[in-house]
Scaffold this motif. Structure first.
Motif, short mmCIF file in Angstrom:
data_model
loop_
_atom_site.label_atom_id
_atom_site.label_comp_id
_atom_site.label_asym_id
_atom_site.label_seq_id
_atom_site.Cartn_x
_atom_site.Cartn_y
_atom_site.Cartn_z
N GLY A 1 14.89 13.82 -35.64
CA GLY A 1 13.86 13.06 -34.94
C GLY A 1 13.60 13.62 -33.55
O GLY A 1 13.53 14.83 -33.33
N SER A 2 13.48 12.72 -32.60
CA SER A 2 13.17 13.12 -31.22
C SER A 2 14.32 13.87 -30.56
O SER A 2 14.13 14.48 -29.51
N LEU A 3 15.52 13.84 -31.15
CA LEU A 3 16.67 14.55 -30.58
C LEU A 3 16.96 15.86 -31.31
O LEU A 3 17.97 16.52 -31.02
N GLU A 4 16.09 16.24 -32.23
CA GLU A 4 16.38 17.40 -33.07
C GLU A 4 16.47 18.69 -32.26
O GLU A 4 17.23 19.60 -32.62
N ASN A 5 15.74 18.80 -31.19
CA ASN A 5 15.72 20.03 -30.40
C ASN A 5 16.71 20.01 -29.24
O ASN A 5 16.63 20.87 -28.35
N TYR A 6 17.62 19.05 -29.26
CA TYR A 6 18.61 18.96 -28.19
C TYR A 6 20.01 19.13 -28.78
O TYR A 6 20.22 19.02 -30.00
N ASP A 7 20.94 19.43 -27.90
CA ASP A 7 22.33 19.64 -28.32
C ASP A 7 23.19 18.44 -27.89
O ASP A 7 23.11 17.98 -26.75
N PHE A 8 24.01 17.99 -28.83
CA PHE A 8 24.95 16.91 -28.56
C PHE A 8 26.34 17.34 -29.04
O PHE A 8 26.48 17.89 -30.14
N TYR A 9 27.33 17.08 -28.22
CA TYR A 9 28.72 17.37 -28.56
C TYR A 9 29.57 16.13 -28.25
O TYR A 9 29.16 15.26 -27.47
N ASN B 1 26.15 5.45 -19.70
CA ASN B 1 25.79 6.16 -18.48
C ASN B 1 26.34 7.58 -18.53
O ASN B 1 27.56 7.79 -18.50
N PHE B 2 25.47 8.57 -18.61
CA PHE B 2 25.86 9.97 -18.63
C PHE B 2 25.91 10.48 -17.19
O PHE B 2 24.98 11.14 -16.70
N ASP B 3 26.99 10.18 -16.52
CA ASP B 3 27.10 10.53 -15.10
C ASP B 3 28.07 11.67 -14.84
O ASP B 3 28.33 12.03 -13.69
N GLY B 4 28.64 12.26 -15.90
CA GLY B 4 29.54 13.40 -15.73
C GLY B 4 28.84 14.70 -16.09
O GLY B 4 27.65 14.73 -16.44
N SER B 5 29.59 15.77 -16.01
CA SER B 5 28.99 17.08 -16.34
C SER B 5 30.06 18.01 -16.88
O SER B 5 31.26 17.87 -16.57
N VAL B 6 29.62 18.95 -17.71
CA VAL B 6 30.50 19.96 -18.27
C VAL B 6 29.64 21.17 -18.62
O VAL B 6 28.43 21.04 -18.90
N ASP C 1 24.72 23.69 -18.59
CA ASP C 1 25.23 22.43 -18.05
C ASP C 1 24.80 21.26 -18.94
O ASP C 1 23.63 21.15 -19.35
N PHE C 2 25.77 20.38 -19.20
CA PHE C 2 25.52 19.20 -20.03
C PHE C 2 25.94 17.95 -19.25
O PHE C 2 26.92 17.97 -18.48
N ALA D 1 28.56 14.79 -24.75
CA ALA D 1 27.87 15.73 -23.85
C ALA D 1 26.51 16.08 -24.45
O ALA D 1 26.40 16.30 -25.67
N THR D 2 25.48 16.13 -23.62
CA THR D 2 24.14 16.44 -24.11
C THR D 2 23.29 17.06 -23.00
O THR D 2 23.54 16.84 -21.80
N ASN D 3 22.30 17.82 -23.42
CA ASN D 3 21.30 18.34 -22.49
C ASN D 3 20.00 17.52 -22.56
O ASN D 3 18.97 17.94 -22.04
N PHE D 4 20.09 16.36 -23.22
CA PHE D 4 18.96 15.43 -23.28
C PHE D 4 18.93 14.64 -21.98
O PHE D 4 19.91 14.01 -21.60
#
Length: 276
Positions: free
Chosen positions: A177-185, A96-101, A107-108, A196-199
């Motif tokens: 793949g389908s996440l290639e254009n998104y950022d993950f940290y 569950n991605f319920d936080g933010s940073v 914003d992620f 953290a992600t913008n997906f």
């Protein structure tokens, strides 16, 4: 007068003769000389022949000791393999991605997940030459085109990082793949991993795996199996040196029995360790 002197003399001679006869030793032994035994003859009868073959010692060396030695070696080998299992893995489904940073003014969404893993920091993992890997997966069972993932491993180096507005350090992940254009940290704080992600869609699975140092018990258990054959050979030498030839002959025959007993012990104990 003459009669009195004679009687005195005769009585004195009788007393001397009686004393002389009483002083003579009297023989109290009777029987044949061969009926007597000396201490040396008794001890000689009690001494056991060191070359006498003892079936009990032979069976102990032939069967009992090889079975015990092979069973002990099998148990230690299987125990050392379990102690050497220093690989760890844990994963969580549908986090569950319920936080933010905010990172780089963007914003992620964040998910904080507790994993059952060692609490080493990334610096400790790198300094001790250990392995660490984490991955994020997103997939749609109806379409392969919707499958994608991101990963990070210690070989990528933890010196490449970004800093959020609150001063926290985040490590970028490689996506495809389908996440290639998104950022993950991600960041690691003990056993807690924060991603953290913008997906915006649902992430299906996140996992962490790696290894840790060998334990002291593994090093000890790995050394003991080499001592058992040495002790067995030493027991063979000791049995012949101490004139226990029956035991020594049995131990020599036990060399043939030991491999079969070892195989049986490994099969038997493997089922027990497998169930455990």
């Amino acid at each position: 007068m003459t009669d009195n002197d004679g009687s005195w003399w005769e009585s004195d001679k009788k007393e001397q003769s009686s004393q002389t006869s009483s002083d003579k030793p009297k023989s109290v032994f009777s029987g044949d000389v061969s009926s007597f035994s000396t201490p040396e003859s008794v001890n000689m009868a009690q001494i056991k022949d060191p070359n006498k073959f003892l079936v009990s010692q032979f069976l102990v060396g032939l069967i009992l000791i090889p079975i015990i030695a092979s069973f002990l070696m099998s148990f230690i080998i299987l125990s050392s393999e379990r102690a050497n299992d220093n690989w760890y893995y844990d994963g969580k489904s549908d986090p569950n991605f319920d936080g933010s940073v905010t990172i780089n003014n963007e914003d992620f969404n964040t998910a904080e997940i507790y994993f059952d893993i060692p609490s080493f920091s990334l610096e400790e993992i790198d300094n001790n030459d250990l392995y660490f890997y984490t991955s994020v997966d997103s997939y749609n069972q109806g379409s392969w085109d919707d499958y994608g993932g991101c990963w990070w491993e210690i070989e990528d180096g933890f010196y490449s990082y970004v800093q959020s507005e609150d001063g926290e350090f985040w490590y970028p992940m490689n996506c495809w793949g389908s996440l290639e254009n998104y950022d993950f940290y991600f960041q690691k704080n003990g056993r807690t991993m924060t991603y953290a992600t913008n997906f915006e869609s649902q992430i299906n699975y996140i996992s962490v795996d790696g290894d840790e140092d060998m334990s002291a018990s593994f090093i000890l258990l790995s050394f003991i199996p080499f001592l058992i054959p040495v002790a067995y050979i030493g027991m063979i030498i000791w049995s012949f040196v101490t004139k226990k030839k029956s035991l020594g002959i049995g131990l020599l025959g036990g060399i043939i029995i030991a491999p079969f007993s070892f195989c049986f012990s490994m099969i038997f104990l493997s089922f027990l360790f497998w169930d455990a």
